[in-house]
Scaffold this motif. Structure first.
Motif, PDB file in Angstrom:
ATOM      1  N   ALA A 148      10.451  -5.500   0.010  1.00  0.00           N
ATOM      2  CA  ALA A 148      11.705  -6.190   0.330  1.00  0.00           C
ATOM      3  C   ALA A 148      11.531  -7.024   1.588  1.00  0.00           C
ATOM      4  O   ALA A 148      10.577  -6.843   2.350  1.00  0.00           O
ATOM      5  N   PHE A 149      12.448  -7.954   1.816  1.00  0.00           N
ATOM      6  CA  PHE A 149      12.469  -8.834   2.980  1.00  0.00           C
ATOM      7  C   PHE A 149      11.244  -9.757   3.026  1.00  0.00           C
ATOM      8  O   PHE A 149      10.814 -10.175   4.097  1.00  0.00           O
ATOM      9  N   ASP A 150      10.639 -10.052   1.863  1.00  0.00           N
ATOM     10  CA  ASP A 150       9.464 -10.928   1.787  1.00  0.00           C
ATOM     11  C   ASP A 150       8.272 -10.370   2.550  1.00  0.00           C
ATOM     12  O   ASP A 150       7.407 -11.131   3.027  1.00  0.00           O
ATOM     13  N   LEU A 151       8.194  -9.069   2.682  1.00  0.00           N
ATOM     14  CA  LEU A 151       7.053  -8.440   3.336  1.00  0.00           C
ATOM     15  C   LEU A 151       5.954  -8.158   2.317  1.00  0.00           C
ATOM     16  O   LEU A 151       6.221  -7.870   1.159  1.00  0.00           O
ATOM     17  N   ASP A 152       4.719  -8.227   2.773  1.00  0.00           N
ATOM     18  CA  ASP A 152       3.555  -7.876   1.966  1.00  0.00           C
ATOM     19  C   ASP A 152       2.935  -6.619   2.542  1.00  0.00           C
ATOM     20  O   ASP A 152       2.817  -6.468   3.773  1.00  0.00           O
ATOM     21  N   ALA A 153       2.497  -5.725   1.658  1.00  0.00           N
ATOM     22  CA  ALA A 153       1.865  -4.483   2.103  1.00  0.00           C
ATOM     23  C   ALA A 153       0.502  -4.347   1.443  1.00  0.00           C
ATOM     24  O   ALA A 153       0.343  -4.629   0.249  1.00  0.00           O
ATOM     25  N   ALA A 154      -0.480  -3.923   2.228  1.00  0.00           N
ATOM     26  CA  ALA A 154      -1.798  -3.572   1.717  1.00  0.00           C
ATOM     27  C   ALA A 154      -2.120  -2.178   2.237  1.00  0.00           C
ATOM     28  O   ALA A 154      -2.155  -1.960   3.459  1.00  0.00           O
ATOM     29  N   VAL A 155      -2.315  -1.235   1.332  1.00  0.00           N
ATOM     30  CA  VAL A 155      -2.609   0.148   1.711  1.00  0.00           C
ATOM     31  C   VAL A 155      -4.008   0.488   1.213  1.00  0.00           C
ATOM     32  O   VAL A 155      -4.274   0.455   0.005  1.00  0.00           O
ATOM     33  N   SER A 156      -4.902   0.805   2.148  1.00  0.00           N
ATOM     34  CA  SER A 156      -6.299   1.102   1.822  1.00  0.00           C
ATOM     35  C   SER A 156      -6.592   2.567   2.111  1.00  0.00           C
ATOM     36  O   SER A 156      -6.283   3.062   3.202  1.00  0.00           O
ATOM     37  N   VAL A 157      -7.204   3.233   1.165  1.00  0.00           N
ATOM     38  CA  VAL A 157      -7.582   4.643   1.307  1.00  0.00           C
ATOM     39  C   VAL A 157      -9.071   4.754   1.050  1.00  0.00           C
ATOM     40  O   VAL A 157      -9.569   4.258   0.023  1.00  0.00           O
ATOM     41  N   GLY A 158      -9.803   5.391   1.961  1.00  0.00           N
ATOM     42  CA  GLY A 158     -11.231   5.524   1.721  1.00  0.00           C
ATOM     43  C   GLY A 158     -12.010   5.976   2.928  1.00  0.00           C
ATOM     44  O   GLY A 158     -11.483   6.609   3.848  1.00  0.00           O
ATOM     45  N   ARG A 159     -13.303   5.628   2.930  1.00  0.00           N
ATOM     46  CA  ARG A 159     -14.245   6.058   3.967  1.00  0.00           C
ATOM     47  C   ARG A 159     -14.583   4.885   4.877  1.00  0.00           C
ATOM     48  O   ARG A 159     -14.869   3.786   4.411  1.00  0.00           O
ATOM     49  N   TYR A 160     -14.586   5.169   6.190  1.00  0.00           N
ATOM     50  CA  TYR A 160     -14.803   4.134   7.190  1.00  0.00           C
ATOM     51  C   TYR A 160     -16.238   4.192   7.714  1.00  0.00           C
ATOM     52  O   TYR A 160     -17.024   5.076   7.346  1.00  0.00           O
TER      53      TYR A 160
END
Length: 693
Positions: free
Chosen positions: A577-589
């Motif tokens: 909502a509100f023209d927001l973009d989300a990127a959620v990354s799960v993993g090993r650093y």
């Protein structure tokens, strides 16, 4: 009494003049002087602020990603306190980094005030941390504010905490914090104080005045740096030098002068520079040519499409009344502009048998999207015989699909491309120098063995730096995957930041893949791959990358060090909502810790993006060190917004309180999500008007 008379005397003049405009506070963010207000700048606003009120000099950047959300990143130089040991820091003063946020809770109406909740210094050392509620109400040329603050803004502490009924813990506030932590256990703790004031827009348009009562008595300053306060009332003036520069002066604490400057612009309302170095769009013909399609000089048409419309043509084909161009857009940031220019060129060359122009945009031989333009409607709109809305309604953007058609022309584009330029990098806020910088010259190139297989790389040479001051390596309880940055930037004057071989391919109509290997970034070499599922026109996608990497030598040549690891993430991209973009990354650093990175951003129609990220991993706060976990904010600005020539390049600027090893990601040069941005229909239609430019 004189001050009170001055404000009252000017009140009658306020009835006939403009409303107060919103200016930045000493700390950055819309406010009065030392105190914030509930007001917000318009969405898309960015300001760079610098001011001096002894003993503090503050530098800040304020962003307004949404009408109701403000973010600020700030450096404070405490000039009467040393940063560290003289042998390391010399005479450098102490520096404090901080991130602030303010959220509007209620918008002003006829009777109700505007109300906001704010947090100051939530991600730094907490020296100036504070939480507050503040309300604003406008009357003609006057804007009144009143708030209650805990922590630094309310350090006078002359009220009982109204939240004390929730528990005794709310009655006391700790004096120390964990540097870089969010310190939620301190929020709204301790006795608060009231603050407030008024801003006044004078009859002279460039000048506005401010008066405030602050809730800090300067007797609880961090680092035992208490200051004499002769008066809790501060006064100031802001002079608008031009549309982009504000100058501020003031008198604070009853004994100290304020001087400040703000540079600001709005990426929503501002106009990009005229593209005076672009070739003019071709005029439309008075009537279509009668020449058969197989007799047209398609070599010349292909050259025009590249020079004027930015398409590196691979193939031109016909199916019934549709003429299709396959190529890669390499010039215009706004896809509609390239499509419109290409349609003009095709209209100048195609006979009346053709009723549709279709442009198939490819990236490294991967079809991304196809845009089909109705010829007659396009011509009528350009000639002002129809409204743009009719063309908007009939222009189609779809998934690029195979079709049976007659090839009219085919070519193999030049496989080698190259470029030269100047680069700049910096490290701010370190104990060995507030600003450590390097100016370099670089050469980069790309060679395509096939349309989807290419090698890319570059060389950088130092021109100017002050890295002789760069002596400090931050401590770490994890493998040194990023904190060896000093050694990477000081060991050699000539470096090879990247050199890699890549292969990209479309596996299915919505599935893309890429593999790569080589020297992937200045600190790491290795091999890896990425998959991305991105349905055409959808507001979401999902991708995964996996990489086996090894640390490079500090001179960024061909040598490698012993440290190696496997790193990778599964990432979901979605529109909120509100023209927001989300990127959620799960993993090993890179430091072999596991965790999650959440990136929230707002991209405006012109491509300017404001964002921030937070990463939490299995690395403990003790292992991570100062800062406790990784976080920061960033700005991404298309060069098209700043230059007089069209380009698809971007400037990316990020600020993080600290560089640490926990939560560190591989900096991959190519991303399938970025390469497939043409699948975002919303971005195309948001800038549809550029199809006639």
């Amino acid at each position: 009494m004189k001050l009170r008379f001055f404000v009252v005397a000017l009140l009658p003049y306020s009835l006939a003049h403009a409303e107060p405009r919103y200016t930045q506070s000493d700390f950055g963010g819309v406010g009065l002087l030392q105190t914030p207000t509930a007001r917000m700048a318009p969405a898309g606003e960015i300001s760079f602020n610098a001011n001096r009120t002894d003993p503090n000099t503050r530098y800040s950047v304020s962003l307004q990603p949404l009408d109701w959300l403000e973010g600020t990143f700030r450096y404070t130089s405490v000039t009467n306190r040393a940063y560290g040991p003289e042998e390391l820091s010399g005479n450098q003063s102490n520096k404090d980094k901080a991130v602030d946020f303010k959220v509007r809770l209620w918008q002003e109406s006829h009777w109700a005030p505007e109300i906001a909740l704010g947090f100051r210094d939530v991600g730094g050392t907490g020296l100036f941390s504070s939480e507050y509620f503040v309300a604003d109400k406008r009357f003609r040329n006057l804007d009144f504010s009143l708030g209650i603050a805990w922590g630094y803004i309310g350090n006078r502490g002359d009220l009982r905490n109204p939240l004390g009924f929730l528990g005794d813990s709310f009655n006391n506030r700790r004096d120390t914090t964990t540097a870089g932590d969010v310190n939620t256990s301190m929020y709204f703790r301790g006795p608060p104080s009231l603050f407030g004031g008024v801003s006044y827009q004078t009859p002279w348009a460039p000048l506005s005045l401010k008066v405030e009562y602050e809730g800090n008595d300067y007797q609880h300053e961090p680092q035992n740096n208490n200051q004499v306060q002769d008066s809790p009332i501060n006064i100031g003036a802001v002079y608008k030098l031009n549309d982009s520069i504000d100058l501020s002066i003031g008198w604070e604490r009853g004994n100290t002068a304020l001087f400040g400057i703000t540079l600001h612009t709005n990426f929503v309302s501002r106009k990009a520079p005229a593209k005076t170095f672009d070739p003019p769009a071709q005029p439309l013909p008075t009537k279509a040519t009668a020449m058969p399609l197989n007799q047209i000089d398609w070599v010349s048409v292909s050259q025009q499409l590249e020079k004027n419309a930015g398409y590196k043509v691979e193939r031109i084909a016909q199916r019934d009344s549709e003429l299709t161009v396959y190529g890669e857009q390499s010039k215009y940031f706004y896809a509609a502009k390239g499509v419109g220019r290409a349609s003009r060129i095709l209209d100048n060359n195609a006979n009346s048998d053709i009723q549709w122009f279709t442009l198939v945009n490819k990236r490294y031989d991967m079809p991304i999207e196809e845009t089909s333009v109705p010829r007659s409607t396009f011509r009528d709109v350009v000639n002002n015989e129809q409204d743009l809305v009719n063309l908007h309604r009939t222009t189609e953007i779809n998934r690029a699909s195979p079709r049976r058609e007659k090839t009219l022309y085919q070519q193999k584009p030049d496989p080698f491309t190259y470029g030269f330029g100047l680069g700049y990098q910096q490290n701010m806020g370190g104990p060995d120098g507030f600003l450590l910088y390097q100016v370099s010259a670089y050469a980069e190139g790309q060679y395509r063995f096939t349309p989807g297989t290419w090698a890319s790389g570059g060389i950088s040479a130092n021109l100017l730096n002050n890295y002789d001051k760069f002596k400090y390596d931050a401590p770490s309880g994890l493998p040194r995957v990023r904190t060896d940055v000093r050694k990477y930037v000081t060991t050699s004057d000539v470096t090879m930041p990247a050199l890699q071989l890549n292969r990209a391919r479309q596996l299915d109509q919505d599935l893309y893949a890429m593999v790569y290997g080589g020297y992937l970034e200045p600190m790491y070499a290795g091999v890896g791959g990425e998959l991305l599922y991105r349905p055409m026109g959808e507001r979401w996608s999902i991708g995964a990358d996996l990489n086996y990497v090894r640390q490079r030598d500090f001179n960024q040549g061909f040598g490698l060090r012993d440290y190696r690891t496997v790193t990778g993430h599964i990432t979901t991209y979605t529109k909120l909502a509100f023209d927001l973009d989300a990127a959620v990354s799960v993993g090993r650093y890179l430091a072999r810790d596991w965790g999650t990175t959440v990136d929230i951003s707002r991209q405006f129609s012109n491509g300017v993006k404001f964002g921030g990220w937070v990463t939490r991993t299995t690395a403990s706060s003790e292992e991570y060190g100062e800062g406790s976990f990784d976080k920061g904010i960033y700005i991404s600005i298309p060069f098209d917004e700043m230059m007089s020539v069209s380009t698809m390049s971007r400037a990316n600027i990020g600020w993080a309180p600290l560089t640490r090893d926990g939560g560190a990601m591989l900096h991959r040069q190519y991303s399938l999500q970025t390469m497939t941005d043409g699948r975002n229909k919303e971005a195309f239609y948001e800038n549809f008007g550029k199809i006639t430019e």
